[in-house]
Scaffold this active site. Sequence first.
Site, short mmCIF file in Angstrom:
data_model
loop_
_atom_site.label_atom_id
_atom_site.label_comp_id
_atom_site.label_asym_id
_atom_site.label_seq_id
_atom_site.Cartn_x
_atom_site.Cartn_y
_atom_site.Cartn_z
CG ASP A 282 3.74 -6.92 7.26
OD1 ASP A 282 3.29 -6.21 6.33
OD2 ASP A 282 3.02 -7.67 7.94
NE ARG B 250 -2.10 -4.54 -1.67
CZ ARG B 250 -1.68 -3.96 -0.54
NH1 ARG B 250 -0.63 -4.42 0.10
NH2 ARG B 250 -2.33 -2.92 -0.06
N GLY C 65 0.84 -1.20 0.00
CA GLY C 65 0.00 0.00 0.00
C GLY C 65 0.87 1.24 0.00
NE ARG D 227 -4.39 -5.75 4.86
CZ ARG D 227 -3.70 -5.61 3.74
NH1 ARG D 227 -4.23 -5.99 2.61
NH2 ARG D 227 -2.50 -5.08 3.74
CG ASP E 69 -2.06 -0.48 7.94
OD1 ASP E 69 -2.92 0.42 7.89
OD2 ASP E 69 -2.08 -1.50 7.25
CG ASP F 223 1.22 -3.16 10.07
OD1 ASP F 223 1.94 -2.39 9.41
OD2 ASP F 223 0.51 -4.04 9.55
CB THR G 184 2.76 0.58 5.94
OG1 THR G 184 1.40 0.27 6.30
CG2 THR G 184 3.63 0.22 7.12
N1 ATP Z 1 6.01 -14.10 1.90
C1 ATP Z 1 6.33 -13.42 0.81
N2 ATP Z 1 7.21 -13.94 -0.09
C2 ATP Z 1 7.56 -13.25 -1.19
N3 ATP Z 1 7.08 -12.04 -1.50
C3 ATP Z 1 6.22 -11.48 -0.66
C4 ATP Z 1 5.79 -12.14 0.54
N4 ATP Z 1 4.91 -11.34 1.18
C5 ATP Z 1 4.79 -10.25 0.40
N5 ATP Z 1 5.57 -10.32 -0.69
C6 ATP Z 1 5.69 -9.34 -1.78
O1 ATP Z 1 5.57 -8.02 -1.28
C7 ATP Z 1 4.43 -7.37 -1.85
C8 ATP Z 1 3.83 -6.42 -0.84
O2 ATP Z 1 3.37 -7.14 0.31
P1 ATP Z 1 1.99 -6.78 1.03
O3 ATP Z 1 0.92 -6.73 -0.01
O4 ATP Z 1 1.82 -7.71 2.15
O5 ATP Z 1 2.17 -5.27 1.50
P2 ATP Z 1 3.07 -4.66 2.66
O6 ATP Z 1 4.46 -4.48 2.15
O7 ATP Z 1 2.94 -5.46 3.91
O8 ATP Z 1 2.43 -3.20 2.81
P3 ATP Z 1 0.98 -2.80 3.43
O9 ATP Z 1 0.58 -3.85 4.42
O10 ATP Z 1 1.22 -1.48 4.00
O11 ATP Z 1 0.07 -2.72 2.23
C9 ATP Z 1 3.51 -8.51 -2.27
O12 ATP Z 1 2.63 -8.15 -3.29
C10 ATP Z 1 4.53 -9.55 -2.76
O13 ATP Z 1 4.97 -9.26 -4.05
O1 F6P Z 2 -7.02 -1.33 -1.01
P1 F6P Z 2 -5.71 -1.99 -0.85
O2 F6P Z 2 -4.62 -1.39 -1.64
O3 F6P Z 2 -5.78 -3.47 -1.00
O4 F6P Z 2 -5.23 -1.75 0.63
C1 F6P Z 2 -6.05 -1.75 1.76
C2 F6P Z 2 -5.20 -1.93 2.96
O5 F6P Z 2 -4.04 -1.14 2.91
C3 F6P Z 2 -3.76 -0.60 4.17
O6 F6P Z 2 -4.13 0.73 4.19
C4 F6P Z 2 -2.29 -0.57 4.40
O7 F6P Z 2 -1.68 0.22 3.42
C5 F6P Z 2 -4.66 -1.38 5.12
O8 F6P Z 2 -4.96 -0.75 6.32
C6 F6P Z 2 -5.86 -1.62 4.25
O9 F6P Z 2 -6.63 -2.67 4.65
MG MG Z 3 1.51 -5.33 5.53
#
Ligand code: ATP
Ligand code: F6P
Ligand code: MG
Length: 327
Positions: free
Chosen positions: A106, A75, A14, A175, A131, A133, A129
């Site tokens: 994360d 993503r 995000g 989330r 969040d 978190d 992020t």
């Molecule tokens: N376990 C994993 N192994 C490999 N790639 C991963 C894994 N988890 C996440 N990724 C990669 O990182 C991208 C971003 O992860 P995710 O969608 O969980 O968002 P985030 O970095 O946690 O941010 P946010 O929670 O703020 O949206 C995923 O679309 C994927 O490409």
């Molecule tokens: O609409 P998207 O891009 O899937 O993301 C929604 C999620 O992204 C976050 O804002 C984190 O970036 C969460 O709190 C929320 O659930």
């Molecule tokens: Mg995350």
Amino acid sequence: MGKIKRIGVLTSGGDAPGMNAAIRAVVRSAIFYGCEAYGIYGGYQGLINGDIKRLRSQDVSNIIQRGGTILKSARSTEFRTEEGRAKAAAKLAEHKIDALVVIGGDGSFSGARLLIQEHDIPVVGIPGTIDNDLYGTDSTIGYDTAVNTAVEAVDKIKDTASAHNRLFFVEVMGRDAGFIALRVAIATGAEAVLVPEIDTDITDLEHFLEKDYDPKQSSGIVIVAEGDKAGGAYNVAQKVGEAHPEYDIRVSVLGHMQRGGSPSAFDRVLASQLGVAAVDALMDDQKSIMVGIMNKEIVHVPFNKTIKNSKGLNPELLNLVKILSNR
Ligand SMILES: Nc1ncnc2c1ncn2[C@@H]1O[C@H](COP(=O)(O)OP(=O)(O)OP(=O)(O)O)[C@@H](O)[C@H]1O
Ligand SMILES: O=P(O)(O)OC[C@H]1O[C@](O)(CO)[C@@H](O)[C@@H]1O
Ligand SMILES: [Mg+2]
């Protein structure tokens, strides 16, 4: 020092206000150290596709105040596979990029860790992020702005709530985490806050509201994190409304507006500090770490630690909501 000549930077997961300020800081500090900076467009998917462009100092001019991310975010399902990560590593080799800065949450760091393990590419993470978190940093880039955006919205809702003696359930983002909800609840003087980290007891909430909210002469605000186990603001409002048909209830879901907008001064400064710290860490031969801020000091947190541990809500702040909503 001196091994790294080309640094790639991408934003993933995000988006969050302040990501542009972090990109600017990474690019300019890379150049400061005599390296070349490369922007990778569209997160890990963009890396797999080879959507990569050299960034010079002027390419990151006039972006410190802009929300979103000039590099776009994504993503990527393909990056979750070994083959996908092999393609990503091949693209880095093709562009002679020898280190990566990943701005994300994360999930993005879990992906980065696998890339390091499988292809021995140094990666430093910057927590971005809304969040908040992420274990190992007091604040993530975008959190402060998102909280301020939500507070401004709730203040407006309070005006109309008060005019009609209504009880509002306002849903904020989160989330899996209640950091935004908790801070917004304190800052807006809400009657209660519901967060994913704590199981919601609707009967408890009702008793609390019975004491606090009199539909004949007062209004009320309950902040609900979207990931609350009771099912979000609409579900909670429905349950409370069934038990109390005399309440004049409304629901407002703030949604993605919390992810946009110009970053706060706090987020711009944090992003600038962390961007420079990330490049510093790479120059110092670090790999597989996140840079964060703890008690106003820059810290290095191994990806292992930040991925495996979860950051808890401050129980004192939770208690504050209870004490201060007491009428
Ligand atoms: N376990 C994993 N192994 C490999 N790639 C991963 C894994 N988890 C996440 N990724 C990669 O990182 C991208 C971003 O992860 P995710 O969608 O969980 O968002 P985030 O970095 O946690 O941010 P946010 O929670 O703020 O949206 C995923 O679309 C994927 O490409
Ligand atoms: O609409 P998207 O891009 O899937 O993301 C929604 C999620 O992204 C976050 O804002 C984190 O970036 C969460 O709190 C929320 O659930
Ligand atoms: Mg995350």
